[in-house]
Design an enzyme around this catalytic site. Structure first.
Site, short mmCIF file in Angstrom:
data_model
loop_
_atom_site.label_atom_id
_atom_site.label_comp_id
_atom_site.label_asym_id
_atom_site.label_seq_id
_atom_site.Cartn_x
_atom_site.Cartn_y
_atom_site.Cartn_z
CG HIS A 102 -37.87 -64.14 11.85
ND1 HIS A 102 -38.56 -62.81 11.85
CD2 HIS A 102 -37.94 -64.39 13.18
CE1 HIS A 102 -38.55 -61.89 12.85
NE2 HIS A 102 -38.26 -63.11 13.87
CD GLU A 153 -41.35 -65.26 14.34
OE1 GLU A 153 -41.74 -65.82 15.53
OE2 GLU A 153 -41.28 -63.95 14.31
CG ASP A 156 -36.86 -64.99 16.18
OD1 ASP A 156 -36.66 -63.85 16.44
OD2 ASP A 156 -37.99 -65.22 15.98
CG ASP A 159 -38.13 -59.79 16.31
OD1 ASP A 159 -37.87 -61.00 15.71
OD2 ASP A 159 -39.17 -59.75 16.73
CG HIS A 186 -42.79 -57.08 18.06
ND1 HIS A 186 -43.56 -58.04 18.20
CD2 HIS A 186 -41.70 -57.98 17.46
CE1 HIS A 186 -43.32 -59.20 17.92
NE2 HIS A 186 -42.20 -59.29 17.43
ZN LIG Z 1 -38.59 -62.69 15.80
#
Ligand SMILES: [Zn+2]
Length: 483
Positions: free
Chosen positions: A305, A351, A379, A317, A449
């Site tokens: 993504h 995503e 991912d 990510d 994140h």
């Molecule tokens: Zn991801």
């Protein structure tokens, strides 16, 4: 011995008399066919060994995934849906795939949520008897409403689960800030299992707390270690429940807050967030393909993504998954490999906070009556490959597991786990076999994140090994199919 037994079985009930010579000829033919089959199988396996070695050699000596990732992370940067970064990433990936001369490259329009963090958050523990006012590291959760410049202050209640919250009930929760502090279970070897066991607090904590009149929520970051970095991530409001601000706190400050709360129940917290939700914005999935020959209508997807959270560069990510997908097609082109089936690299948008890209892709595949036989998604970060997860019927799983010896020399061996990927998930109800690239998971939730998910955290070799593993799996699926 074999000759005698078969001879008896044939001669006794036979209508026509079969001579021993005829039986011997038939047996010899059978044995010859069998030997030919074994030889062919041996030859095919040797050919597959050679092709897979060529794939790995190319990725490890002249690979382009690392350079691609450097550009995507350092030049394009954060790519949250609806942001200028996401738009730049769309243009960049189209440009790169066109540059490598794929047969077709196109954009698939999709409307995406548009959430903007705004200026940096402020978090403080107030009036601690022992420490006075303590600044803490927080960040708004994606999709949350903001407190605005006047902020939100209040007493806290710490809980570890929704059950505990329910037991406390409205009388203990109303007007308070709920502090969800259940850590990811460190005893789970697979960190994704630990993540799954804790992430309900982030996704649904705000609405659960709001049901009992809470004014806001603080969620312990979804991280494997005690660090200073708050981890953002998607949250959603349940319908017909008041919307309250939601933030993540670094694991180190979650520990501190919990300790201070035990000593002082009247402790107060201050949070100030400036995030805003805007109307949906137009964006795109980016798709490139190499057309197949013999079975060109059968499509194999390899994907990641393109969007990423706004706090960092989205290297693991999921910049890694995007560049590995492009790299797979680039390697095939460079090898002059002519696939039987059509191989498609897909970079999904959104995503992280909506899954609109993956949903749109599956919707268009059904609408255009496309026949996808397999979809691979990377991912789980650009770490050392271990294997692939699978969501497919048993016969497909068994067939793919039979290829494991070809992957073993590259330390890719685990074809045992169930799973696919978030973006390819919507293809499952079209009968598509799903594969998740499965690298080592131990470091993923150090960066996931948060502000540390940057290019320098990715190892060139590990990234390239992943791209090669994905290419090798595509090669096998393309050559032998899955039926
Ligand atoms: Zn991801």
């Amino acid at each position: 011995m074999i000759h005698k037994n078969i001879g008896m079985a044939y001669s006794l009930p036979a209508v026509r008399h079969v001579t021993k010579i005829e039986i011997t000829i038939k047996m010899n033919k059978l044995i010859n066919s069998f030997l030919l089959l074994v030889a062919c199988y041996g030859y095919a396996q040797a050919q597959d060994d050679t092709t897979i070695k060529t794939i790995f050699d190319e990725a490890l000596s002249h690979g382009k995934s690392y350079e691609m990732l450097e550009h995507l992370t350092r030049k394009v940067g954060p790519r949250l849906s609806g942001s200028p970064g996401a738009a730049a990433a769309v243009e960049w990936s189209r440009h790169v795939m066109e540059g490598y001369g794929f047969d077709s490259v196109w954009l698939q329009p999709v409307m995406v949520p548009h959430w903007v963090r705004g200026q940096q958050e402020v978090g403080r523990i107030l009036n601690s008897k022992k420490m006075g006012t303590v600044p803490v590291n927080i960040c708004a959760l994606g999709g949350s409403i903001g407190t605005g410049p006047s902020g939100l202050a209040g007493q806290m209640v710490e809980v570890k689960s929704f059950d505990e919250l329910k037991q406390l009930g409205e009388k203990n929760v109303k007007g308070k800030i709920i502090f969800f502090n259940r850590p990811m279970d460190p005893t789970k070897l697979n960190t994704f299992t630990a993540y799954s066991g804790a992430v309900d607090q982030r996704g649904g904590g705000a609405s659960e707390a709001a049901k009992y009149g809470a004014s806001g929520v603080i969620v312990r970051s979804m991280g494997s270690n005690i660090t200073d970095y708050p981890h953002t991530g998607g949250m959603r409001y349940a319908p017909n429940v008041a919307q309250i601000p939601a933030v993540a706190i670094s694991t180190r400050h979650a520990e501190l807050l919990s300790k201070l709360l035990k000593e002082d129940k009247d402790l107060q917290f201050y949070m100030e967030t400036h995030c805003e939700i805007f109307p949906d914005a137009p964006s795109f999935n980016v798709i490139g393909e190499i057309r197949g020959g013999e079975y060109k209508d059968e499509i194999i997807v390899v994907s990641g993504h393109l969007d990423s959270w706004d706090l960092a560069e989205g290297a693991h990510d999921d910049g890694a998954g995007c560049v590995q997908s492009i790299e797979a097609l680039r390697i095939f082109k460079l090898m002059g490999y002519k696939p039987k089936r059509t191989i498609r690299a897909v970079m999904y948008m959104n995503e992280e906070n909506g899954l609109r890209g993956g949903t749109k892709y599956a919707e268009m595949a059904a609408k255009n009556k496309e026949k996808h036989i397999a979809a691979i998604e990377s991912d789980r970060g650009g770490f050392t490959p271990r294997g692939f997860t699978m969501t497919a019927d048993d016969a497909v799983k068994k067939k793919v597991q039979g290829w494991q010896p070809l992957f073993r020399p590259y330390d890719v061996w685990d074809f045992t786990q169930e799973g696919g990927g978030a973006d390819i998930g919507p293809l499952a109800n079209q009968g598509v076999a799903l594969f998740g690239f499965l690298p080592d998971s131990q470091r993923y939730f150090d960066y996931h994140h948060n502000s540390q998910d940057t290019f320098d955290k990715v190892s060139r070799r590990e990234l390239e090994l992943g791209a090669a593993s994905m290419s090798a799996l595509i090669y096998m699926i393309d050559k032998y199919g899955l039926k």
